[in-house]
Design a protein around this motif. Structure first.
Motif, mmCIF file in Angstrom:
data_model
loop_
_atom_site.group_PDB
_atom_site.id
_atom_site.type_symbol
_atom_site.label_atom_id
_atom_site.label_comp_id
_atom_site.label_asym_id
_atom_site.label_seq_id
_atom_site.Cartn_x
_atom_site.Cartn_y
_atom_site.Cartn_z
ATOM 1 N N GLU A 207 1.065 -1.308 -0.329
ATOM 2 C CA GLU A 207 -0.007 -0.214 -0.291
ATOM 3 C C GLU A 207 0.177 1.487 -0.212
ATOM 4 O OE1 GLU A 207 -2.817 0.754 3.682
ATOM 5 O OE2 GLU A 207 -1.223 -0.533 4.386
ATOM 6 N N PHE B 155 4.185 3.998 -1.618
ATOM 7 C CA PHE B 155 4.729 4.419 -2.430
ATOM 8 C C PHE B 155 5.845 3.993 -2.729
ATOM 9 C CE2 PHE B 155 4.269 8.379 -0.168
ATOM 10 C CZ PHE B 155 6.344 8.540 -0.615
ATOM 11 N N GLN C 267 9.377 -1.356 6.166
ATOM 12 C CA GLN C 267 9.953 -0.851 7.601
ATOM 13 C C GLN C 267 12.600 -1.139 7.358
ATOM 14 O OE1 GLN C 267 7.942 0.688 8.915
ATOM 15 N NE2 GLN C 267 7.021 -0.354 7.594
ATOM 16 N N ILE D 48 18.046 1.798 9.818
ATOM 17 C CA ILE D 48 19.830 2.289 9.684
ATOM 18 C C ILE D 48 21.030 1.006 10.324
ATOM 19 C CG2 ILE D 48 19.325 3.868 8.704
ATOM 20 C CD1 ILE D 48 20.863 5.432 11.147
ATOM 21 N N ARG E 198 23.508 -3.453 7.192
ATOM 22 C CA ARG E 198 22.477 -2.371 7.883
ATOM 23 C C ARG E 198 20.688 -3.030 6.881
ATOM 24 N NH1 ARG E 198 24.636 0.936 10.520
ATOM 25 N NH2 ARG E 198 27.206 1.497 10.080
ATOM 26 N N PHE F 229 18.608 -1.152 5.791
ATOM 27 C CA PHE F 229 18.406 -0.499 4.052
ATOM 28 C C PHE F 229 19.057 -1.803 2.781
ATOM 29 C CE2 PHE F 229 21.529 2.273 2.977
ATOM 30 C CZ PHE F 229 21.566 2.565 4.550
ATOM 31 N N MET G 238 1.719 -2.905 13.571
ATOM 32 C CA MET G 238 1.269 -1.570 13.909
ATOM 33 C C MET G 238 1.978 -0.927 15.241
ATOM 34 S SD MET G 238 -2.733 0.212 13.636
ATOM 35 C CE MET G 238 -2.984 -1.049 14.630
ATOM 36 N N GLY H 27 4.355 7.805 17.616
ATOM 37 C CA GLY H 27 5.127 6.516 17.482
ATOM 38 C C GLY H 27 7.314 6.817 17.481
ATOM 39 N N ALA I 210 7.817 6.474 14.013
ATOM 40 C CA ALA I 210 7.222 7.528 13.218
ATOM 41 C C ALA I 210 8.507 8.541 13.221
ATOM 42 C CB ALA I 210 6.204 8.491 13.402
ATOM 43 N N THR J 126 11.192 6.910 10.532
ATOM 44 C CA THR J 126 10.742 7.510 9.042
ATOM 45 C C THR J 126 11.062 8.802 8.650
ATOM 46 O OG1 THR J 126 8.480 6.339 9.363
ATOM 47 C CG2 THR J 126 8.771 7.433 7.772
ATOM 48 N N MET J 127 10.617 9.979 9.782
ATOM 49 C CA MET J 127 11.121 11.471 9.333
ATOM 50 C C MET J 127 12.806 11.649 9.375
ATOM 51 S SD MET J 127 8.934 13.331 11.941
ATOM 52 C CE MET J 127 7.452 13.841 12.062
ATOM 53 N N ASN K 234 14.837 8.680 9.055
ATOM 54 C CA ASN K 234 16.165 7.823 8.080
ATOM 55 C C ASN K 234 15.491 7.479 6.655
ATOM 56 O OD1 ASN K 234 17.734 7.516 10.839
ATOM 57 N ND2 ASN K 234 16.388 5.108 10.519
ATOM 58 N N TYR L 163 12.998 11.046 5.425
ATOM 59 C CA TYR L 163 12.913 12.178 4.962
ATOM 60 C C TYR L 163 14.447 12.706 5.265
ATOM 61 C CZ TYR L 163 9.111 9.823 3.508
ATOM 62 O OH TYR L 163 7.748 9.200 3.245
#
Lengths: 92, 550
Positions: free
Chosen positions: B37, B39, B44, B49, B63, B65, B124, B140, B143, B146-147, B149, B151
């Motif tokens: 779902e 993009f 995860q 990293i 690592r 990724f 989740m 979380g 979250a 995500t921010m 690593n 963005y």
């Protein structure tokens, strides 16, 4: 660790008339949070501030009005040049 | 997509989904699709990293990724179709031979027909409620990850983390790497839930871990400005007047995960509540098949565990799909599946894994009860594993390798790994065969001093950053300590640095005499510093001053 950053193209998005610079490939929520935008919407009943909490499209705390469409989960949509955003819901 | 009947459709492109698709198409399944779902594919993995634990087969020391990149390459080489931006919103004819999945993309709804469906939908994050928990800035820990690593946006400048499990500890370390000040890690239990090596990584950088504490409230007008932490007594009740305020602009919650079972429940699979595995989980056999024929599960949806487990469960499910489609014989499937289960049992052994191993076995047994004990030959190999070959808690335990009467000259490794965690990256990394872990890989590493050359490769290889090389014979008054360093800025040879101890306290001043980095080390630099001899056993981290200018 992650390699170089900053080579991406810059795009401009608009939040309630204010211009915000973002990088291509950013999600809208990340771009806004990186520009110190913390309040994305106000809760329906108590009008409390809300901001991103899960960043993977599950919690709906980052909902905003995007190009006129309300309730858009900004954490899972990419930025686009000229995108128009506004904080959703009235304040107290 | 329309009109084709897929052999196998995988829902979720994380480690479990990707390895399952790879395994089944490697074994001959032709039309395999992976649906996600998001993009991007990879689940995860792309925010991980840090270097993974486990064995070589679980990509230990690599690592997260990069594992994602490896798996995606394999997927595309095998001709597996990947579909992004498509959430599965429905499943029809779940009991039939050909199942219908309904996908919802950004602007249209589609249908996928498939003989077999693997649900690898992951998990989740949980949350906890306290006054102020809805304020922006409370998020979380995933979250925050995500921010940072994905963005490269800091979730906050001063962050408090709630939960000292592995996830909380690892992300706290990643925050430090991102230049965020972590004001503390708060844990309601009286002990650290995660691995000690992860805790040590952040403690030596001076981050306090507050045990028997929890968050009482988050305060702020528009967003978090202050977090109040309170002490808990042995009955988990708040201790009066023990409140401690912290200035923080973000509070990250690392309080566990819950399996994403929407799809398996929608399909009508039987579920069972299991606390150890994170909540409601679908019953599944040792072959990862649910109570509905042709629907399989793997990874966190089948119980919250680790990525290394998800990788093996994915392979297990992929083999079962290939077997059920007639690509391989039952005998050869049983043979490889049995090996995989033994390895899974190895990952799930000792204090961290044993409860999960028991929970998993109870899930499988419950599955067979529901299925009316049609065990047949398939069940036989499973029973064999659990009675004979699975490593038990009584497996050989080696003593940690600190010998105080060691007077040997020259550099030697010191391994500060005292818990039975499933990892043998040091053993496979050592070129001289000086480190032995053996089977099961939860054994503590044993160092053979005669073979150790003090080369420092293990320092860079250990994903727990728990190995150091000390040379007490460097000079008359000085010793050298080689330590792993994954921060910025990178120190320069000759630079003077502050040397910190195991708990982050100032120990002494030191001088950088060598910085080793190869492609193989993948950004973990081995920094050798000279320190006064008496500081060698304590020196575990360095603080490098930021260079003036740029």
């Amino acid at each position: 660790m992650l390699g170089r950053f900053g080579d991406q193209n810059k795009v401009t998005i608009h939040l309630d008339g204010k211009e915000i610079e973002a990088y291509d490939g950013d999600s809208v929520a990340a771009a806004l949070w990186g520009s110190d935008v913390k309040v994305f919407n106000h809760s329906l009943r108590f009008r409390e501030p809300r901001g991103p909490a899960c960043m993977i499209g599950l919690c709906n705390c980052c909902d905003m009005i995007v190009d006129g469409i309300p309730n858009v989960r900004t954490c899972i949509i990419p930025v686009r040049n000229g995108m128009k955003l506004s904080v959703q819901g009235k304040t107290k | 997509m329309i009109g084709r009947i897929y052999d196998m459709t995988v829902v979720g492109s994380g480690p479990a989904g990707l390895t399952a698709a790879i395994e089944s198409s490697r074994l001959g399944c032709k039309r395999v699709a992976v649906i996600d779902e998001n993009f991007v594919t990879g689940g995860q993995l792309f925010k991980q990293i840090h270097k993974f634990f486990g064995s070589k087969d679980h990509y230990a020391g690599i690592r997260g990724f990069r594992i994602g990149e490896l798996l995606l390459k394999e997927v595309s080489d095998l001709g597996v179709e990947t579909v992004t931006n498509a959430a599965i919103i429905g499943m029809f004819d779940a009991q039939a031979d050909i199942k219908r999945l309904v996908t919802a993309g950004a602007d249209r709804v589609g249908e996928i027909l498939s003989k077999k469906v693997l649900v690898a939908s992951g998990a989740m994050e949980n949350t906890v409620s306290f006054p102020g928990w809805t304020l922006p800035g409370v998020m979380g820990v995933g979250a925050a990850q995500t921010m940072m690593n994905i963005y490269r946006v800091r979730p906050g400048q001063r962050v408090l983390v709630l939960g000292a499990g592995n996830v909380g500890l690892i992300v706290a370390y990643q925050m430090l790497q991102a230049g965020i000040e972590v004001v503390g890690v708060v844990e309601a239990m009286s002990r650290i839930g995660g691995y000690q090596v992860h805790a040590d990584k952040i403690r030596r950088m001076g981050v306090p871990i507050l045990l028997s504490h929890t968050v009482k409230e988050a305060i702020g007008k528009e967003y978090v400005e202050k977090v109040v932490v309170v002490e808990l007594d042995e009955n988990q009740k708040e201790v009066p007047r023990s409140e401690k305020p912290f200035d923080a602009d973000a509070l990250c919650l690392a309080v566990g995960l819950t399996p994403n079972t929407e799809l398996t429940r929608l399909a009508g699979c039987k579920h069972i509540f299991n606390r150890e595995l994170g909540g409601l989980v679908p019953l599944h056999s040792e072959r990862m098949e649910t109570t509905i024929d042709g629907i399989y599960v793997a990874g966190d949806v089948a119980g919250i565990e680790e990525a290394s487990v998800a990788i093996d469960e994915g392979r297990l499910a992929g083999t079962s799909v290939a077997e059920d489609l007639g690509m391989i014989s039952s005998e050869s499937a049983a043979k490889t599946s049995k090996e995989r289960w033994i390895r899974l049992c190895e990952l799930r052994s000792e204090s961290f894994g044993e409860p999960r191993k028991r929970a998993k076995i109870s899930i499988v047994e419950e599955y067979w009860k529901v299925k009316g004990n049609q065990m047949g030959s398939k069940k036989r190999w499973f029973t064999e594993i659990n009675t004979e070959r699975a490593p038990s808690a009584k497996a050989s335990r080696n003593a940690p390798s600190i010998k105080s009467n060691d007077n040997r000259k020259g550099p030697r490794a010191i391994i500060e790994c005292y818990q039975e965690i499933p990892c043998n990256a040091c053993e496979t990394g050592c070129n001289f065969g000086a480190i032995k872990v053996g089977f099961p890989m939860t054994n503590l590493p044993d160092l053979d001093l005669d073979r150790c050359k003090g080369c420092g490769i293990c320092v860079a290889k250990c994903p727990g950053l728990a190995i150091f090389v000390v040379d007490t014979s460097y000079s008359e008054k000085e010793a050298t300590v080689s330590l792993p360093y994954e921060m910025l800025p990178v120190p320069e040879v000759g630079q003077e640095v502050e040397v910190l101890g195991k708990l982050g306290g100032f120990v002494c001043k030191g001088k950088v005499i060598r910085v080793v980095h190869t492609k193989d080390f993948d950004e973990t630099r081995v920094v050798t510093i000279s320190v006064p001899k008496e500081c060698a056993t304590e020196a575990r981290f360095i603080r490098v001053a930021k260079r003036s200018g740029k």
